[in-house]
Write an enzyme that holds these catalytic residues in place. Structure first.
Site, PDB file in Angstrom:
ATOM      1  N   ASP A  49       0.892  -1.199  -0.047  1.00  8.44           N
ATOM      2  CA  ASP A  49      -0.106  -0.004   0.061  1.00  8.44           C
ATOM      3  C   ASP A  49       0.961   1.137   0.160  1.00  8.44           C
ATOM      4  O   ASP A  49       1.340   1.390   1.009  1.00  8.44           O
ATOM      5  CB  ASP A  49      -0.843   0.181   1.298  1.00  8.44           C
ATOM      6  CG  ASP A  49      -1.830   1.036   1.138  1.00  8.44           C
ATOM      7  OD1 ASP A  49      -1.405   2.215   0.635  1.00  8.44           O
ATOM      8  OD2 ASP A  49      -3.169   1.041   1.698  1.00  8.44           O
ATOM      9  N   HIS A  50       0.848   2.015  -1.173  1.00  2.43           N
ATOM     10  CA  HIS A  50       2.051   2.965  -1.337  1.00  2.43           C
ATOM     11  C   HIS A  50       2.063   4.203  -0.465  1.00  2.43           C
ATOM     12  O   HIS A  50       2.946   4.769   0.074  1.00  2.43           O
ATOM     13  CB  HIS A  50       2.385   3.536  -2.711  1.00  2.43           C
ATOM     14  CG  HIS A  50       1.320   4.313  -3.129  1.00  2.43           C
ATOM     15  ND1 HIS A  50      -0.102   3.809  -3.660  1.00  2.43           N
ATOM     16  CD2 HIS A  50       1.122   5.759  -3.049  1.00  2.43           C
ATOM     17  CE1 HIS A  50      -0.807   4.899  -3.943  1.00  2.43           C
ATOM     18  NE2 HIS A  50      -0.431   6.006  -3.608  1.00  2.43           N
ATOM     19  N   HIS A 105      -6.148   2.410   1.468  1.00  2.08           N
ATOM     20  CA  HIS A 105      -5.488   3.596   1.987  1.00  2.08           C
ATOM     21  C   HIS A 105      -6.214   4.408   3.273  1.00  2.08           C
ATOM     22  O   HIS A 105      -5.347   4.298   4.271  1.00  2.08           O
ATOM     23  CB  HIS A 105      -5.455   4.768   0.979  1.00  2.08           C
ATOM     24  CG  HIS A 105      -4.749   4.517  -0.184  1.00  2.08           C
ATOM     25  ND1 HIS A 105      -3.735   3.482  -0.443  1.00  2.08           N
ATOM     26  CD2 HIS A 105      -4.992   4.783  -1.581  1.00  2.08           C
ATOM     27  CE1 HIS A 105      -3.301   3.409  -1.665  1.00  2.08           C
ATOM     28  NE2 HIS A 105      -4.148   4.327  -2.465  1.00  2.08           N
TER      29      HIS A 105
END
Length: 489
Positions: A176-177, A239
């Site tokens: 999950d960047h 996110h």
């Protein structure tokens, strides 16, 4: 959890794709420029495109020229990166090409191997199983998977099961960047590196928490992909829920993968379900119509898509973490496209003082303290406090709210703004899974989100319109105001 050795080979599937050109290759260049890559690391690109090594090197050079500021480019770093490169065309549905890829991996590796699946999720399982079938997925290999892992719980389980046939869980790094962003890691530092906050970090002292991820863009040519997912699946499931976990989790025993992820999963399992009985009161779905973004007229979602759609481009929720620390504290989550500003922020509003010693007008000036943690567009932390308004006033002290502002651009003026993948690549190459997502987290998040989607379907809830350039439908405002709160704009 066994600690892996640094990788000697990074193999990127989808190495000619959009994510690779925008984020992955520039991140590797920056790590090369700062001499953070292991000396013996080779980088093998693979995709369907029939390129040779030189063609791939040209693509990498073009990507870096396009994405890295001229002031940060230098020929030595670029040459150093290009020297590490190799390329092999392969397609998951062509076994001979996968066999050739596996042989190339074995020839290039000089230790551990990190695979990065920068492809559509439907290819994760087949690619991993093909690598295993050709002897390239055994001990000393690990794999990074991009989100989304599926589009609901059932498909997430299917993908996870499929990958698990080749790689055991501790060798799977789900990206999950957002977890690679400096601001997110700063939230962890703020909570657990300062004695000031942790004693106040609970329902006795906190009134509400707001998490906002706002985008000013529309679907930008991704209409068909986006229409199949929507804001709930595309942004909230990963996110926003990851940010909620980091705000709400108990202090882990130490900053390591197992301890941090054990605390995050407890939060997800403590989330009060929002199902068929609750969706009408606890959630709002919206879809943007024509409006203005940054003063420019923009079309509505249906116009961009070329057809009418029931997909939401905005979602707002009132969530509760039903545990000892957070009982009764609402977590307001919202995300959407074509909002007034591009911003990702967490706002923690503390409770009001129990009694005001300042009478008259001053009592009405009193505002609760708030802590703002902004992740983008710029990273900053701001603490809202009450202070005396300068000047003389016959009616006594006047108070006003002031912000104690930690601006990272000023404080760390010489530090370069990093791409999130720099941190994620560095950790994955070195075998540190702390900032990656574990299988049970992914599936618990889907379970919670699926109940909301099911509730919407059962109740026939369709997205409410909101003009582009506004903060979503009016019902999103009512969601907070019904409970005496208001969104921080």
């Amino acid at each position: 959890m066994t600690h892996a050795a640094p990788a000697s080979l990074l193999t990127i599937f989808g190495a000619t794709g959009d994510l690779a050109r925008r984020m992955l290759l520039p991140s590797l260049y920056s790590l090369q420029a700062e001499q953070l890559l292991p000396a013996n690391l080779r980088i093998l690109g693979t995709a369907r495109s029939e390129l040779d090594r030189e063609g791939f090197a040209n693509l990498v050079s073009a990507s870096i020229a396009d994405r890295i500021a001229a002031a940060e480019r230098n020929d030595a770093a670029l040459r150093g990166l290009l020297d590490r490169l190799d390329y092999a065309a392969a397609s998951v549905d062509d076994d001979a090409s996968m066999a050739a890829l596996a042989s190339k991996v074995q020839a290039l590796r000089d230790g551990d191997v990190l695979y990065h699946m920068s492809t559509a999720p439907k290819f994760y399982g087949p690619a991993c199983q093909s690598l295993a079938a050709h002897g390239a997925a055994g001990a000393g290999t690990r794999v990074m998977l991009e989100k989304p892992i599926g589009k609901d719980l059932a498909s997430a389980i299917a993908i996870n099961d499929s990958v698990a046939m080749a790689f055991d869980e501790e060798r799977i790094y789900r990206v999950d960047h957002y977890l690679g962003k400096e601001g997110v890691q700063n939230l962890i530092a703020l909570r657990f590196g300062n004695a000031l906050f942790e004693p106040l970090w609970n329902a006795r002292h906190i009134e509400q928490v707001q998490i906002t991820v706002g985008e000013t863009v529309g679907v930008e040519g991704r209409g068909d992909y986006y229409d199949d997912s929507g804001a709930l699946r595309d942004m909230l499931q990963n996110h926003l829920l990851q940010l909620l976990c980091l705000v709400a989790m108990e202090p882990p025993a130490k900053f390591d993968p197992t301890a941090v992820r054990n605390e995050k999963i407890k939060v997800l399992r403590s989330l009060r379900p929002i199902g068929r009985e609750q969706v009408a009161h606890e959630s709002v779905a919206g879809q943007y119509t024509a409006g203005a973004s940054d003063g420019v007229a923009v079309p509505g979602y249906a116009d961009e898509l070329g057809r009418s759609s029931r997909t939401e481009t905005f979602v707002a929720l009132r969530a509760h973490v039903d545990n000892w620390r957070w009982s009764g504290v609402p977590f307001y989550l919202r995300t959407g496209k074509r909002l007034p500003s591009r911003s990702t922020e967490i706002y923690i509003q503390f409770r009001k003082v129990p009694y005001s010693i300042f009478g008259g007008r001053t009592a009405s000036d009193m505002q609760p303290n708030g802590l703002l943690i902004r992740l983008q567009p710029e990273e900053r932390i701001e603490l809202d406090l009450m202070a005396k308004t300068p000047g003389l006033d016959r009616s006594g002290l006047r108070l006003s709210q002031v912000g104690l502002d930690l601006d990272f651009h000023e404080e760390f003026a010489n530090a370069r703004k990093r791409i999130a993948y720099e941190r994620l690549y560095l950790d994955a190459i070195e075998g540190n899974g702390t900032l990656f997502v574990r299988r049970d987290e992914t599936e618990a998040a889907w379970q919670w989100v699926d109940a909301i989607a099911d509730g919407w379907r059962a109740a026939g809830i369709t997205p409410r319109p909101y003009p582009a350039g506004t903060w979503g439908p009016g019902a999103a405002v009512s969601l907070t105001e019904r409970h005496g709160h208001g969104w921080r704009e």
